[in-house]
Design a protein around this motif. Structure first.
Motif, PDB file in Angstrom:
ATOM      1  N   SER A 206       0.840  -1.190   0.000  1.00 17.93           N
ATOM      2  CA  SER A 206       0.000   0.000   0.000  1.00 17.93           C
ATOM      3  C   SER A 206       0.876   1.241   0.000  1.00 17.93           C
ATOM      4  O   SER A 206       2.105   1.162   0.141  1.00 17.93           O
ATOM      5  N   SER A 207       0.230   2.397  -0.124  1.00 18.16           N
ATOM      6  CA  SER A 207       0.960   3.651  -0.021  1.00 18.16           C
ATOM      7  C   SER A 207       1.612   3.794   1.354  1.00 18.16           C
ATOM      8  O   SER A 207       2.753   4.270   1.468  1.00 18.16           O
ATOM      9  N   ALA A 208       0.912   3.372   2.402  1.00 14.35           N
ATOM     10  CA  ALA A 208       1.489   3.446   3.749  1.00 14.35           C
ATOM     11  C   ALA A 208       2.730   2.564   3.865  1.00 14.35           C
ATOM     12  O   ALA A 208       3.728   2.947   4.485  1.00 14.35           O
ATOM     13  N   HIS A 209       2.683   1.373   3.243  1.00 14.85           N
ATOM     14  CA  HIS A 209       3.846   0.484   3.242  1.00 14.85           C
ATOM     15  C   HIS A 209       5.005   1.136   2.484  1.00 14.85           C
ATOM     16  O   HIS A 209       6.168   1.079   2.920  1.00 14.85           O
ATOM     17  N   TYR A 210       4.694   1.760   1.339  1.00 18.97           N
ATOM     18  CA  TYR A 210       5.712   2.482   0.561  1.00 18.97           C
ATOM     19  C   TYR A 210       6.398   3.520   1.444  1.00 18.97           C
ATOM     20  O   TYR A 210       7.642   3.586   1.500  1.00 18.97           O
ATOM     21  N   GLU A 211       5.617   4.352   2.125  1.00 21.73           N
ATOM     22  CA  GLU A 211       6.194   5.415   2.950  1.00 21.73           C
ATOM     23  C   GLU A 211       7.035   4.832   4.084  1.00 21.73           C
ATOM     24  O   GLU A 211       8.093   5.373   4.428  1.00 21.73           O
ATOM     25  N   ARG A 212       6.590   3.718   4.638  1.00 17.64           N
ATOM     26  CA  ARG A 212       7.347   3.099   5.731  1.00 17.64           C
ATOM     27  C   ARG A 212       8.690   2.569   5.230  1.00 17.64           C
ATOM     28  O   ARG A 212       9.727   2.776   5.866  1.00 17.64           O
ATOM     29  N   VAL A 213       8.666   1.885   4.090  1.00 19.75           N
ATOM     30  CA  VAL A 213       9.907   1.332   3.537  1.00 19.75           C
ATOM     31  C   VAL A 213      10.882   2.455   3.184  1.00 19.75           C
ATOM     32  O   VAL A 213      12.076   2.390   3.513  1.00 19.75           O
ATOM     33  N   VAL A 214      10.384   3.490   2.534  1.00 15.70           N
ATOM     34  CA  VAL A 214      11.268   4.599   2.171  1.00 15.70           C
ATOM     35  C   VAL A 214      11.830   5.255   3.428  1.00 15.70           C
ATOM     36  O   VAL A 214      13.030   5.571   3.507  1.00 15.70           O
ATOM     37  N   GLY A 215      10.991   5.456   4.424  1.00 16.49           N
ATOM     38  CA  GLY A 215      11.471   6.048   5.674  1.00 16.49           C
ATOM     39  C   GLY A 215      12.561   5.212   6.318  1.00 16.49           C
ATOM     40  O   GLY A 215      13.552   5.755   6.837  1.00 16.49           O
ATOM     41  N   GLU A 216      12.398   3.896   6.298  1.00 16.88           N
ATOM     42  CA  GLU A 216      13.421   3.018   6.868  1.00 16.88           C
ATOM     43  C   GLU A 216      14.731   3.111   6.096  1.00 16.88           C
ATOM     44  O   GLU A 216      15.822   3.123   6.686  1.00 16.88           O
ATOM     45  N   ALA A 233      10.790   0.496 -11.343  1.00 20.43           N
ATOM     46  CA  ALA A 233       9.419   0.998 -11.537  1.00 20.43           C
ATOM     47  C   ALA A 233       8.982   1.630 -10.224  1.00 20.43           C
ATOM     48  O   ALA A 233       9.215   1.067  -9.154  1.00 20.43           O
ATOM     49  N   ARG A 234       8.344   2.795 -10.326  1.00 18.01           N
ATOM     50  CA  ARG A 234       7.933   3.494  -9.113  1.00 18.01           C
ATOM     51  C   ARG A 234       6.758   4.416  -9.441  1.00 18.01           C
ATOM     52  O   ARG A 234       6.605   4.838 -10.601  1.00 18.01           O
ATOM     53  N   PRO A 235       5.940   4.759  -8.451  1.00 21.89           N
ATOM     54  CA  PRO A 235       5.009   5.868  -8.640  1.00 21.89           C
ATOM     55  C   PRO A 235       5.836   7.151  -8.749  1.00 21.89           C
ATOM     56  O   PRO A 235       6.692   7.413  -7.897  1.00 21.89           O
ATOM     57  N   SER A 236       5.637   7.918  -9.798  1.00 22.03           N
ATOM     58  CA  SER A 236       6.432   9.124  -9.965  1.00 22.03           C
ATOM     59  C   SER A 236       6.198  10.085  -8.806  1.00 22.03           C
ATOM     60  O   SER A 236       5.081  10.225  -8.312  1.00 22.03           O
ATOM     61  N   SER A 237       7.264  10.753  -8.407  1.00 24.58           N
ATOM     62  CA  SER A 237       7.144  11.754  -7.344  1.00 24.58           C
ATOM     63  C   SER A 237       6.638  13.091  -7.875  1.00 24.58           C
ATOM     64  O   SER A 237       6.236  13.952  -7.099  1.00 24.58           O
ATOM     65  N   ARG A 238       6.657  13.272  -9.218  1.00 22.96           N
ATOM     66  CA  ARG A 238       6.277  14.567  -9.789  1.00 22.96           C
ATOM     67  C   ARG A 238       4.996  14.539 -10.605  1.00 22.96           C
ATOM     68  O   ARG A 238       4.334  15.559 -10.758  1.00 22.96           O
ATOM     69  N   TYR A 239       4.674  13.368 -11.154  1.00 27.93           N
ATOM     70  CA  TYR A 239       3.556  13.289 -12.094  1.00 27.93           C
ATOM     71  C   TYR A 239       2.594  12.187 -11.666  1.00 27.93           C
ATOM     72  O   TYR A 239       2.984  11.258 -10.936  1.00 27.93           O
ATOM     73  N   PRO A 240       1.342  12.232 -12.145  1.00 30.73           N
ATOM     74  CA  PRO A 240       0.388  11.152 -11.836  1.00 30.73           C
ATOM     75  C   PRO A 240       0.607   9.955 -12.747  1.00 30.73           C
ATOM     76  O   PRO A 240      -0.228   9.596 -13.577  1.00 30.73           O
ATOM     77  N   THR A 241       1.757   9.324 -12.580  1.00 31.76           N
ATOM     78  CA  THR A 241       2.175   8.256 -13.486  1.00 31.76           C
ATOM     79  C   THR A 241       2.868   7.142 -12.731  1.00 31.76           C
ATOM     80  O   THR A 241       3.356   7.325 -11.620  1.00 31.76           O
TER      81      THR A 241
END
Length: 379
Positions: A206-216, A233-241
């Motif tokens: 999930s998005s919450a899991h993404y944020e947790r992994v990046v934070g770690e 592959a990643r959700p872009s940080s700048r665009y809805p892509t």
């Protein structure tokens, strides 16, 4: 990219029919046309671009690199036209300052100036990562496919992971480094393994899991900050892509467009599977990394690891399976004729790495790079 109250499957159902947008960022090297070493002339080349094309250029990590970006497109032929326009203008700008624009994935001869471009972010990266930030320049291209919901984008990134080694093999275009054949079809793919925040994305719930992994990863120092999410592959940080970053820069605009079409079809197929509640394939991490290493080593000249069966397959057989897997999405977007014709040309003439090696055998590395410079702006 938005977060919605809908589930990824519900958002996917809403995207099952519309055409997905596609855009491309391409990184090029500027080479000195006699020594064929990297030329630190990107700032001058950007200044020489026409004003409207200068808006499509970006400052890159190295002063020998010039990045050009496409507008958001819906048709592959529209994308190809903009990429050719970008390449033609960038090639002319490079020549006007004494360099050649070359679409090659890794520095083929040498880079006398190993300093990063003087921006606060690039200086911070260089301080944090030390010598690997001063490796010779590497050039890729990134495909952005429109996915407006972040939760869905994360699930799409999970679903497409098993096929990204095949895209890496298709785009292998960097066999030379320090003036010699490395024995690898994509030296860029091998060299980037020195960076701890590159490579296959982890499976994320999930998005919450993404944020947790990046934070770690930031907390451990593996990532300098959240901007260092540089997975294939990643959700872009700048665009809805969804941004797919695995490819060496394409020798020609036509080849870039073929891979962009396959990338869009992969994303569309993943969305259809999510909408139908089909579970994604989750390959073992060690085999996923092995598949990428093998793709960078062999290109399309041998076998690729089929992550569905954990067994090697002839490379073109696996590419055929990829086309079959995304066939409905290719048809829905009207991309099948262009993609299949481009793949047929690749099968006949080989990858960029194959063609560089043939040209170098016949004319030496300088002759191969001169031919690649010509193809960069005309193909």
């Amino acid at each position: 990219m938005t977060l919605t109250a809908l589930s990824p499957a519900e958002v996917a159902r809403s995207l099952a029919e519309p055409t997905l947008t596609v855009g491309v960022e391409e990184e090029f090297l500027l080479l000195e046309p006699h020594s064929w070493q990297n030329a630190p002339l990107a700032a001058a080349a950007r200044d020489a671009l026409p004003a409207d094309l200068r808006e499509r250029s970006r400052v890159e990590f190295r002063s020998s690199m010039l990045e050009m970006v496409s507008p958001v497109c819906t048709r592959l032929r529209e994308l190809q036209g903009t990429l050719r326009q970008n390449r033609s203008a960038a090639g002319a700008a490079a020549e006007s300052v004494g360099a050649r624009l070359v679409a090659v994935g890794a520095t083929p001869v040498g880079e006398p100036d190993l300093e990063v471009v003087d921006t606060p972010r690039f200086r911070a990266i260089a301080r944090h990562y030390g010598p690997i930030a001063h490796d010779p320049a590497l050039c890729g291209f990134h495909v952005h496919v429109g996915v407006p919901d972040r939760e869905l984008a994360i699930q799409v990134c999970n679903a497409i992971r098993p096929w990204l080694p095949a895209l890496q093999a298709l785009t292998a275009n960097s066999p030379f480094s320090a003036g010699a054949d490395t024995g690898h079809a994509s030296w860029r793919g091998i060299a980037l393994e020195r960076w701890p925040s590159l490579g296959p994305a982890p499976y994320l719930d999930s998005s919450a899991h993404y944020e947790r992994v990046v934070g770690e990863l930031v907390a451990t120092g593996v990532m300098l900050d959240a901007s260092m999410v540089l997975w294939w592959a990643r959700p872009s940080s700048r665009y809805p892509t969804v941004e797919i970053r695995v490819a060496d820069v394409g020798p020609t605009a036509a080849e870039t467009v073929v891979v962009a079409g396959l990338a869009r079809a992969l994303v569309a197929t993943a969305i259809a599977d999510i909408a139908a509640d089909r579970e994604p394939l989750v390959p073992p991490e060690h085999l996923l990394r092995a598949a990428h290493w093998n793709a960078a080593r062999a290109g399309l000249g041998g076998t690729l690891l089929d992550l569905r069966t954990h067994a090697p397959r002839p490379a073109w057989d696996l590419i055929g399976d990829l086309v079959a897997t995304v066939g409905d999405a290719l048809d829905r977007h009207g991309d099948r004729p262009d993609v299949e014709a481009g793949l047929a040309r690749l099968r006949e003439h080989g990858t960029g790495a194959d063609r560089q090696r043939r040209a170098a055998a016949a004319h030496g590395l300088p002759g191969a790079l001169a031919a690649l410079a010509e193809a960069t702006v005309s193909g």
